[in-house]
Write a protein that holds these residues in place. Structure first.
Motif, PDB file in Angstrom:
ATOM      1  N   VAL A   1      43.402  27.454  49.140  1.00 23.02           N
ATOM      2  CA  VAL A   1      43.317  29.233  49.087  1.00 23.02           C
ATOM      3  C   VAL A   1      42.864  30.217  47.767  1.00 23.02           C
ATOM      4  O   VAL A   1      43.441  29.156  47.068  1.00 23.02           O
ATOM      5  N   ARG A   2      42.884  31.365  48.634  1.00 21.45           N
ATOM      6  CA  ARG A   2      42.796  31.983  47.055  1.00 21.45           C
ATOM      7  C   ARG A   2      43.842  32.965  46.496  1.00 21.45           C
ATOM      8  O   ARG A   2      44.065  33.694  47.216  1.00 21.45           O
ATOM      9  N   PRO A   3      44.391  32.802  45.529  1.00 22.02           N
ATOM     10  CA  PRO A   3      45.627  33.399  45.398  1.00 22.02           C
ATOM     11  C   PRO A   3      44.718  35.080  45.123  1.00 22.02           C
ATOM     12  O   PRO A   3      43.573  35.363  44.819  1.00 22.02           O
ATOM     13  N   ASP A   4      45.492  36.284  44.917  1.00 23.29           N
ATOM     14  CA  ASP A   4      45.854  37.518  45.658  1.00 23.29           C
ATOM     15  C   ASP A   4      45.589  38.049  43.877  1.00 23.29           C
ATOM     16  O   ASP A   4      45.044  39.309  43.806  1.00 23.29           O
ATOM     17  N   TRP A   5      46.373  37.369  42.894  1.00 22.91           N
ATOM     18  CA  TRP A   5      46.133  38.041  41.718  1.00 22.91           C
ATOM     19  C   TRP A   5      46.642  36.444  40.832  1.00 22.91           C
ATOM     20  O   TRP A   5      47.362  35.561  40.631  1.00 22.91           O
ATOM     21  N   LEU A   6      46.012  37.192  39.561  1.00 24.77           N
ATOM     22  CA  LEU A   6      45.345  35.987  38.675  1.00 24.77           C
ATOM     23  C   LEU A   6      46.092  36.322  37.377  1.00 24.77           C
ATOM     24  O   LEU A   6      45.496  37.949  37.007  1.00 24.77           O
ATOM     25  N   GLY A   7      47.146  35.549  36.449  1.00 27.95           N
ATOM     26  CA  GLY A   7      47.336  36.475  35.145  1.00 27.95           C
ATOM     27  C   GLY A   7      46.181  35.179  34.043  1.00 27.95           C
ATOM     28  O   GLY A   7      46.294  34.155  33.901  1.00 27.95           O
ATOM     29  N   GLU A   8      45.599  36.797  33.346  1.00 25.13           N
ATOM     30  CA  GLU A   8      44.566  36.284  32.436  1.00 25.13           C
ATOM     31  C   GLU A   8      45.785  35.419  31.589  1.00 25.13           C
ATOM     32  O   GLU A   8      44.606  35.012  30.606  1.00 25.13           O
ATOM     33  N   ALA A   9      46.825  36.211  30.574  1.00 25.15           N
ATOM     34  CA  ALA A   9      47.308  35.477  29.594  1.00 25.15           C
ATOM     35  C   ALA A   9      48.282  34.354  29.503  1.00 25.15           C
ATOM     36  O   ALA A   9      49.008  33.619  29.534  1.00 25.15           O
ATOM     37  N   GLU A  10      48.102  33.958  30.893  1.00 24.69           N
ATOM     38  CA  GLU A  10      48.572  32.250  30.613  1.00 24.69           C
ATOM     39  C   GLU A  10      50.645  33.012  31.226  1.00 24.69           C
ATOM     40  O   GLU A  10      51.200  32.240  29.975  1.00 24.69           O
TER      41      GLU A  10
END
Length: 398
Positions: free
Chosen positions: A116-125
């Motif tokens: 599964v490839r996420p649609d959005w990634l939060g870089e700040a965790e």
């Protein structure tokens, strides 16, 4: 002079508060010479597989529009729990049919292992960015499934519900704080008493639990003073992990990226940095929590000898009187002769360490007693602790 090939963290004593991957972290530090004490501040408790599977079937039956993935461990444990029940294909369909938001790189990697490839990634965790983005796009009447980590993020759920979303939550595991357990409370007391050079954290809940233990023991001010005086390093794997410490007024160092390897590198840089050592004629002198090292080689000292050397090293090149040294010695003696005896024993320990490194090199002379050297300074054997006639002693540092 020592050869300088000893491990960089030789003599350092480090507290690791993590349970998950704590062994890996500890082994990496031990490989570099540190003594590691483990006192996990959290325990991980898995959700009942039966309950988790039942809730997963409900989610598959009513597929969400959005899936928010908080941690990689949540993905891994969810997959491991539902797979044996034959729910793997249904979970994959659920994820591929939804808009998937990953809190950080680790969560993304766990999803990608499932295909599964996420649609959005939060870089700040953090989940704050996810909530802001979803609310800006609008979630009214949308079904949102939140896959939580060990700590349920109630603020995220509340924000999404306030925006009109129908929120369901899955929590494959949860953290249980251990701040009331004897090993954690003992470690908190030892930290305040100066028995650790560093304390390491890998999660915000773990840092919070450690702080509760410190507060329970009434030792927060002592810990804060040690941090401010650079006698104690607090190191967290990332900014989110460090937040509880910052809120308590404790400065915690963090690496550029949230990886255990970078956390280890940070500890190496901080505890092994030559700027925090004293340059002597026999190498770099470092004061550790339970010993001292010369060019990273531990020097065996008694508690009294270590106390004396700490006091002398606090003002290198400056004379410290016998009366001042008496005040830091264990016990309550007021006899100046006790300070002289303790200094003689300290010198003997230092001479022994230097002879070992120099392969039987010559001793450098006698204490000097009342015999004045140049400018009233009498060199002792090794030349590290010198007598200033009728005044006291000085640690010779360049």
């Amino acid at each position: 002079m020592p050869t300088g090939n000893a491990p960089v963290l030789a003599g350092a004593r480090i507290l690791v508060t993590a349970r998950r991957r704590g062994d890996d972290l500890g082994a990496a530090l031990e490989d570099r010479g540190a003594t590691v004490v483990h006192a996990p501040t959290l325990a991980s408790v898995d959700e009942s597989a039966r309950r988790l599977r039942a809730r997963t079937r409900d989610a598959i039956g009513r597929p969400p529009d959005v899936v928010v993935v908080v941690t990689a461990t949540a993905v891994d444990r969810w997959s491991a729990a539902v797979g044996p029940a034959g729910l793997g294909p249904g979970v994959l369909d659920l994820l591929t049919g939804a808009r998937v938001m990953a809190r950080g790189p680790k969560a993304r990697a766990a999803l990608e292992r499932l295909g599964v490839r996420p649609d959005w990634l939060g870089e700040a965790e953090t989940t704050a960015g996810i909530a802001d983005l979803l609310l800006a796009d609008g979630v009214d009447a949308a079904r949102v499934l939140v896959l939580h980590g060990g700590r349920r993020d109630a603020d995220l759920e509340e924000a999404l519900r306030a925006g009109g979303a129908e929120v369901e939550a899955l929590q494959p595991y949860r953290w249980v704080p251990l701040d009331d357990r004897p090993p954690v409370r003992s470690a908190a007391r030892d930290t305040a008493a100066g028995r650790f050079d560093a304390v390491l954290f890998t999660s915000a809940p773990g840092a919070q639990a450690w702080l509760r233990a410190v507060r329970r023991e009434g030792r927060l001010d002592e810990v804060r003073a040690r941090v401010e005086e650079r006698q104690l390093l607090l190191a967290a794997v990332g900014a989110v992990t460090a937040e509880p410490l910052s809120f308590a007024g404790l400065l915690a160092r963090t690496p550029a990226t949230s990886r255990l390897a970078d956390l280890v590198r940070l500890v190496l840089e901080e505890l092994g940095d030559d700027r925090h050592a004293l340059l002597t004629g026999h190498g770099l002198l470092r004061l550790r929590a339970g010993t001292v090292t010369l060019d990273h080689r531990p020097v065996p000292l008694s508690p009294g000898g270590l106390a004396l050397l700490r006091r002398l090293a606090s003002t290198p090149g400056h004379v410290v009187s016998r009366e001042e040294l008496l005040r830091v010695l264990p016990g309550a003696s007021r006899d100046p002769h006790a300070a002289e005896v303790a200094v003689a024993r300290l010198r003997e320990a230092l001479r022994g360490a230097l002879r070992s490194d120099q392969d039987g090199g010559q001793d450098g002379g006698q204490d000097g007693g009342q015999d004045g050297g140049r400018n009233g300074v009498a060199d002792d054997d090794g030349g590290l602790v010198r007598t200033v006639v009728r005044r006291g002693y000085v640690l010779a540092a360049r």
